[in-house]
Design a protein around this motif. Structure first.
Motif, PDB file in Angstrom:
ATOM      1  N   TYR A  59       0.843  -1.264  -0.162  1.00 14.53           N
ATOM      2  CA  TYR A  59       0.067  -0.134  -0.017  1.00 14.53           C
ATOM      3  C   TYR A  59       1.020   1.161  -0.050  1.00 14.53           C
ATOM      4  CZ  TYR A  59      -4.693  -2.029   0.851  1.00 14.53           C
ATOM      5  OH  TYR A  59      -5.781  -2.861   0.656  1.00 14.53           O
ATOM      6  N   SER A  60       0.399   2.148  -0.831  1.00 14.39           N
ATOM      7  CA  SER A  60       1.261   3.342  -0.717  1.00 14.39           C
ATOM      8  C   SER A  60       0.103   4.613  -0.251  1.00 14.39           C
ATOM      9  CB  SER A  60       1.512   3.584  -2.166  1.00 14.39           C
ATOM     10  OG  SER A  60       2.019   5.256  -2.300  1.00 14.39           O
ATOM     11  N   ILE A  61       0.410   5.319   0.709  1.00 13.97           N
ATOM     12  CA  ILE A  61      -0.463   5.967   1.195  1.00 13.97           C
ATOM     13  C   ILE A  61       0.337   7.383   1.352  1.00 13.97           C
ATOM     14  CG2 ILE A  61      -0.138   5.359   3.487  1.00 13.97           C
ATOM     15  CD1 ILE A  61      -2.994   6.307   4.246  1.00 13.97           C
ATOM     16  N   LYS A  62      -0.489   8.503   1.059  1.00 13.40           N
ATOM     17  CA  LYS A  62      -0.130   9.982   0.974  1.00 13.40           C
ATOM     18  C   LYS A  62      -1.311  10.824   1.482  1.00 13.40           C
ATOM     19  CE  LYS A  62       0.261   8.576  -3.090  1.00 13.40           C
ATOM     20  NZ  LYS A  62      -0.072   7.535  -3.851  1.00 13.40           N
ATOM     21  N   VAL A  63      -0.781  11.803   2.502  1.00 13.35           N
ATOM     22  CA  VAL A  63      -1.537  12.503   3.032  1.00 13.35           C
ATOM     23  C   VAL A  63      -1.008  13.826   3.045  1.00 13.35           C
ATOM     24  CG1 VAL A  63      -2.671  13.000   5.494  1.00 13.35           C
ATOM     25  CG2 VAL A  63      -1.702  10.695   4.823  1.00 13.35           C
ATOM     26  N   ILE A  64      -2.120  14.962   2.703  1.00 11.17           N
ATOM     27  CA  ILE A  64      -1.961  16.254   2.704  1.00 11.17           C
ATOM     28  C   ILE A  64      -2.803  16.819   3.915  1.00 11.17           C
ATOM     29  CG2 ILE A  64      -2.324  18.457   1.361  1.00 11.17           C
ATOM     30  CD1 ILE A  64       0.007  16.973   0.398  1.00 11.17           C
ATOM     31  N   ILE A 123      -6.408  12.354   1.345  1.00 12.51           N
ATOM     32  CA  ILE A 123      -5.831  11.155   1.458  1.00 12.51           C
ATOM     33  C   ILE A 123      -5.879  10.517   0.332  1.00 12.51           C
ATOM     34  CG2 ILE A 123      -5.835   9.030   2.697  1.00 12.51           C
ATOM     35  CD1 ILE A 123      -6.588  10.196   5.259  1.00 12.51           C
ATOM     36  N   HIS A 124      -4.886   9.726  -0.274  1.00 17.96           N
ATOM     37  CA  HIS A 124      -5.042   8.810  -1.232  1.00 17.96           C
ATOM     38  C   HIS A 124      -4.027   7.741  -0.937  1.00 17.96           C
ATOM     39  CE1 HIS A 124      -5.490   7.735  -5.334  1.00 17.96           C
ATOM     40  NE2 HIS A 124      -4.037   7.078  -5.363  1.00 17.96           N
ATOM     41  N   TYR A 125      -4.797   6.489  -1.239  1.00 15.69           N
ATOM     42  CA  TYR A 125      -3.890   5.301  -1.144  1.00 15.69           C
ATOM     43  C   TYR A 125      -4.372   4.326  -2.239  1.00 15.69           C
ATOM     44  CZ  TYR A 125      -8.654   4.185   1.066  1.00 15.69           C
ATOM     45  OH  TYR A 125      -9.757   3.859   1.562  1.00 15.69           O
ATOM     46  N   GLU A 126      -3.244   3.359  -2.578  1.00 19.27           N
ATOM     47  CA  GLU A 126      -3.372   2.583  -3.535  1.00 19.27           C
ATOM     48  C   GLU A 126      -2.627   1.240  -3.447  1.00 19.27           C
ATOM     49  OE1 GLU A 126      -2.031   4.524  -7.169  1.00 19.27           O
ATOM     50  OE2 GLU A 126      -0.586   5.668  -6.027  1.00 19.27           O
ATOM     51  N   LEU A 127      -2.681   0.241  -4.056  1.00 16.13           N
ATOM     52  CA  LEU A 127      -1.647  -0.922  -4.187  1.00 16.13           C
ATOM     53  C   LEU A 127      -0.773  -0.590  -5.074  1.00 16.13           C
ATOM     54  CD1 LEU A 127      -4.181  -3.764  -3.563  1.00 16.13           C
ATOM     55  CD2 LEU A 127      -2.470  -3.232  -1.903  1.00 16.13           C
ATOM     56  N   ILE A 128       0.515  -0.868  -4.958  1.00 14.38           N
ATOM     57  CA  ILE A 128       1.777  -0.763  -5.909  1.00 14.38           C
ATOM     58  C   ILE A 128       2.528  -1.697  -5.961  1.00 14.38           C
ATOM     59  CG2 ILE A 128       1.608   1.850  -5.688  1.00 14.38           C
ATOM     60  CD1 ILE A 128       4.137   1.562  -4.086  1.00 14.38           C
ATOM     61  N   LEU A 183       2.655  13.875   4.234  1.00 14.63           N
ATOM     62  CA  LEU A 183       3.103  12.679   4.912  1.00 14.63           C
ATOM     63  C   LEU A 183       2.967  11.638   3.790  1.00 14.63           C
ATOM     64  CD1 LEU A 183       1.109  13.055   8.092  1.00 14.63           C
ATOM     65  CD2 LEU A 183       3.146  13.925   7.880  1.00 14.63           C
ATOM     66  N   ALA A 184       3.900  10.362   3.999  1.00 23.40           N
ATOM     67  CA  ALA A 184       3.721   9.451   2.937  1.00 23.40           C
ATOM     68  C   ALA A 184       4.488   8.091   3.742  1.00 23.40           C
ATOM     69  CB  ALA A 184       4.244   9.822   1.621  1.00 23.40           C
ATOM     70  N   ALA A 185       3.732   6.979   3.201  1.00 22.88           N
ATOM     71  CA  ALA A 185       4.444   5.975   3.504  1.00 22.88           C
ATOM     72  C   ALA A 185       3.869   4.814   2.693  1.00 22.88           C
ATOM     73  CB  ALA A 185       3.886   5.459   4.885  1.00 22.88           C
ATOM     74  N   VAL A 186       5.043   3.659   2.580  1.00 24.55           N
ATOM     75  CA  VAL A 186       4.777   2.289   1.772  1.00 24.55           C
ATOM     76  C   VAL A 186       4.733   1.144   3.083  1.00 24.55           C
ATOM     77  CG1 VAL A 186       5.682   0.827   0.266  1.00 24.55           C
ATOM     78  CG2 VAL A 186       5.918   3.388  -0.109  1.00 24.55           C
ATOM     79  N   LEU A 187       3.557   0.460   2.781  1.00 26.53           N
ATOM     80  CA  LEU A 187       3.100  -0.339   3.767  1.00 26.53           C
ATOM     81  C   LEU A 187       3.208  -1.808   3.202  1.00 26.53           C
ATOM     82  CD1 LEU A 187       0.411   1.731   5.731  1.00 26.53           C
ATOM     83  CD2 LEU A 187       2.937   1.632   6.286  1.00 26.53           C
ATOM     84  N   ILE A 222       4.508  24.163  -0.842  1.00 20.06           N
ATOM     85  CA  ILE A 222       5.490  22.761  -0.635  1.00 20.06           C
ATOM     86  C   ILE A 222       4.557  21.627  -1.195  1.00 20.06           C
ATOM     87  CG2 ILE A 222       6.807  23.910   1.010  1.00 20.06           C
ATOM     88  CD1 ILE A 222       5.335  21.516   2.635  1.00 20.06           C
ATOM     89  N   LEU A 223       3.131  21.797  -1.355  1.00 20.05           N
ATOM     90  CA  LEU A 223       2.311  20.762  -1.311  1.00 20.05           C
ATOM     91  C   LEU A 223       2.288  20.171  -2.609  1.00 20.05           C
ATOM     92  CD1 LEU A 223      -0.465  21.846   0.964  1.00 20.05           C
ATOM     93  CD2 LEU A 223       1.632  20.426   1.725  1.00 20.05           C
ATOM     94  N   LEU A 224       2.267  18.937  -3.066  1.00 16.30           N
ATOM     95  CA  LEU A 224       2.148  18.046  -4.095  1.00 16.30           C
ATOM     96  C   LEU A 224       0.903  17.793  -4.023  1.00 16.30           C
ATOM     97  CD1 LEU A 224       5.196  15.635  -4.520  1.00 16.30           C
ATOM     98  CD2 LEU A 224       4.652  18.008  -5.791  1.00 16.30           C
ATOM     99  N   PRO A 225       0.111  17.415  -5.545  1.00 18.97           N
ATOM    100  CA  PRO A 225      -1.189  16.758  -5.568  1.00 18.97           C
ATOM    101  C   PRO A 225      -1.158  15.231  -4.710  1.00 18.97           C
ATOM    102  CG  PRO A 225      -0.314  17.340  -7.496  1.00 18.97           C
ATOM    103  CD  PRO A 225       0.891  17.730  -6.595  1.00 18.97           C
ATOM    104  N   VAL A 226      -2.237  15.047  -4.179  1.00 19.55           N
ATOM    105  CA  VAL A 226      -2.077  13.823  -3.179  1.00 19.55           C
ATOM    106  C   VAL A 226      -2.066  12.638  -4.023  1.00 19.55           C
ATOM    107  CG1 VAL A 226      -4.589  13.577  -3.198  1.00 19.55           C
ATOM    108  CG2 VAL A 226      -3.384  13.011  -1.173  1.00 19.55           C
ATOM    109  N   LYS A 227      -2.402  12.569  -5.279  1.00 19.97           N
ATOM    110  CA  LYS A 227      -2.171  11.293  -6.019  1.00 19.97           C
ATOM    111  C   LYS A 227      -0.964  11.192  -6.548  1.00 19.97           C
ATOM    112  CE  LYS A 227      -7.079  10.810  -7.121  1.00 19.97           C
ATOM    113  NZ  LYS A 227      -8.096  10.552  -8.359  1.00 19.97           N
ATOM    114  N   SER A 228      -0.081  12.019  -6.247  1.00 25.75           N
ATOM    115  CA  SER A 228       1.535  11.695  -6.644  1.00 25.75           C
ATOM    116  C   SER A 228       2.092  10.413  -6.115  1.00 25.75           C
ATOM    117  CB  SER A 228       2.387  12.951  -6.428  1.00 25.75           C
ATOM    118  OG  SER A 228       1.940  14.236  -6.667  1.00 25.75           O
ATOM    119  N   THR A 229       3.112  10.035  -6.645  1.00 23.27           N
ATOM    120  CA  THR A 229       3.705   8.798  -5.954  1.00 23.27           C
ATOM    121  C   THR A 229       4.531   8.894  -4.612  1.00 23.27           C
ATOM    122  OG1 THR A 229       5.950   8.845  -7.043  1.00 23.27           O
ATOM    123  CG2 THR A 229       4.177   7.965  -8.441  1.00 23.27           C
ATOM    124  N   PHE A 230       4.755   8.014  -3.886  1.00 28.72           N
ATOM    125  CA  PHE A 230       5.397   8.060  -2.722  1.00 28.72           C
ATOM    126  C   PHE A 230       6.735   8.586  -2.945  1.00 28.72           C
ATOM    127  CE2 PHE A 230       8.875   6.453  -0.036  1.00 28.72           C
ATOM    128  CZ  PHE A 230       8.453   6.774   1.086  1.00 28.72           C
TER     129      PHE A 230
END
Length: 327
Positions: free
Chosen positions: A8-13, A131-136, A25-29, A49-57
């Motif tokens: 799971y790749s989860i990104k938080v703005i 928040i955006h999370y996805e399987l990678i 905040l971002a994490a790979v789980l 500084i903020l990126l679009p929340v759907k950017s990659t980890f």
């Protein structure tokens, strides 16, 4: 939970307009091993500084590193974020709870978790959380979709330099590069500051003059961070959202900056604590060395001039001793 080799790749703005704190905040789980592969986080006083929340980890990681490298982060809050994320993402119970919410698409519960993390690190508020999370695939952890330089150009607003200042820094002064020390909670908005106010700044290494002054004032810590120093605002002029500010840290060292956001809150010196500190150290290492050379040369010349008199006195004393022995 599905038995899958994917991560799971989860990104938080987090946008906290009240305290002017903006976090990524971002994490790979690993949902199978119930573990954290990587995590990263940073907070800043600027939403740029903020990126679009759907950017990659990796996009989040690269942006975080650039923000820290440029010194645009809120250091204390960023440090707290790392401590809380480390504690949370190393907790199996936390990860199990988070995976449960992700698997059941309980976005509101996930938002609540990261709102709590924000409140623990930046103060209680009601921030807006994306928040955006996805399987990678594990092979895609370092995949990037964003050109950092190109994004920086697009996010940067046009700079309109005020022309109403008319203030000229004396040509015999040292000119350093710096940034204001921000204080999102207790600071004073830049638009409310005036000439004579005492603020805190951080010098930006890079050019020879600033580097020399950082060394002469011993501002670089063992960790590599640059200590904040007090400075006095000499002149400030505003034009729409842009401010041109001239400061000095002592009678020889001045600085000039164009701030593109008048609403940023600057850390100021509390007048109730007494008189503002004033740096009186030499302007630069060059000045220190040049100042020391004439004195050393003078001492050497004085010693050379005194030596004949010492020799003469020794001879006279020897002669008197010889006469006494003879008599």
């Amino acid at each position: 939970m599905p038995d899958t080799p994917n991560y799971y790749s989860i990104k938080v703005i987090v946008r906290d307009e009240t305290n002017m704190v903006y976090s990524m905040l971002a994490a790979v789980l690993d949902p199978v091993g119930i573990r954290t592969i990587k995590f990263e986080g940073v907070a800043s006083g600027s939403p740029l500084i903020l990126l679009p929340v759907k950017s990659t980890f990796q996009d989040f990681y690269n942006r975080t590193q650039r923000v820290i490298y440029k010194g645009d982060q809120l250091k204390n809050i960023t440090k707290s974020i790392h401590e809380v994320l480390k504690s949370s993402f190393n907790s199996e119970s936390f990860l199990e709870e988070l995976f449960h919410y992700i698997d059941h698409n309980l976005v509101d519960r996930i938002e609540f978790i990261f709102t709590q993390i924000h409140n623990r690190t930046a103060g209680n508020s009601n921030p807006r959380v994306e928040i955006h999370y996805e399987l990678i695939d594990p092979a895609d952890i370092e995949k990037t979709t964003i050109d950092e330089e190109e994004i920086a150009k697009k996010e940067a607003p046009p700079v309109i330099v005020p022309t109403t200042s008319g203030f000229i820094i004396p040509p015999d002064k040292q000119l350093i590069q710096f940034r204001f020390q921000l204080s999102p909670v207790n600071g004073t908005p830049l638009s409310e500051l005036k000439g004579g106010d005492n603020v805190f700044i951080r010098l930006l290494p890079g050019d020879p003059i600033t580097n020399a002054i950082i060394e002469s004032l011993e501002l670089k810590e063992d960790s590599g961070n640059i200590k904040q120093v007090p400075a006095k605002i000499v002149n400030i002029s505003n034009s729409k959202n842009i401010s041109e500010v001239v400061i000095k840290i002592n009678e020889q060292v001045y600085g000039k900056i164009v701030e593109e956001e008048n609403s940023v809150k600057i850390k100021t010196f509390d007048s109730s604590a007494g008189a503002a500190p004033v740096l009186t150290s030499p302007a630069s290492i060059t000045a220190v060395r040049k100042a020391g050379q004439p004195q050393k040369q003078k001492d050497s010349e004085d010693s050379f001039q005194i030596m004949p008199f010492i020799v003469l006195l020794v001879l006279i004393a020897a002669g008197m001793i010889a006469m006494i022995v003879y008599l």
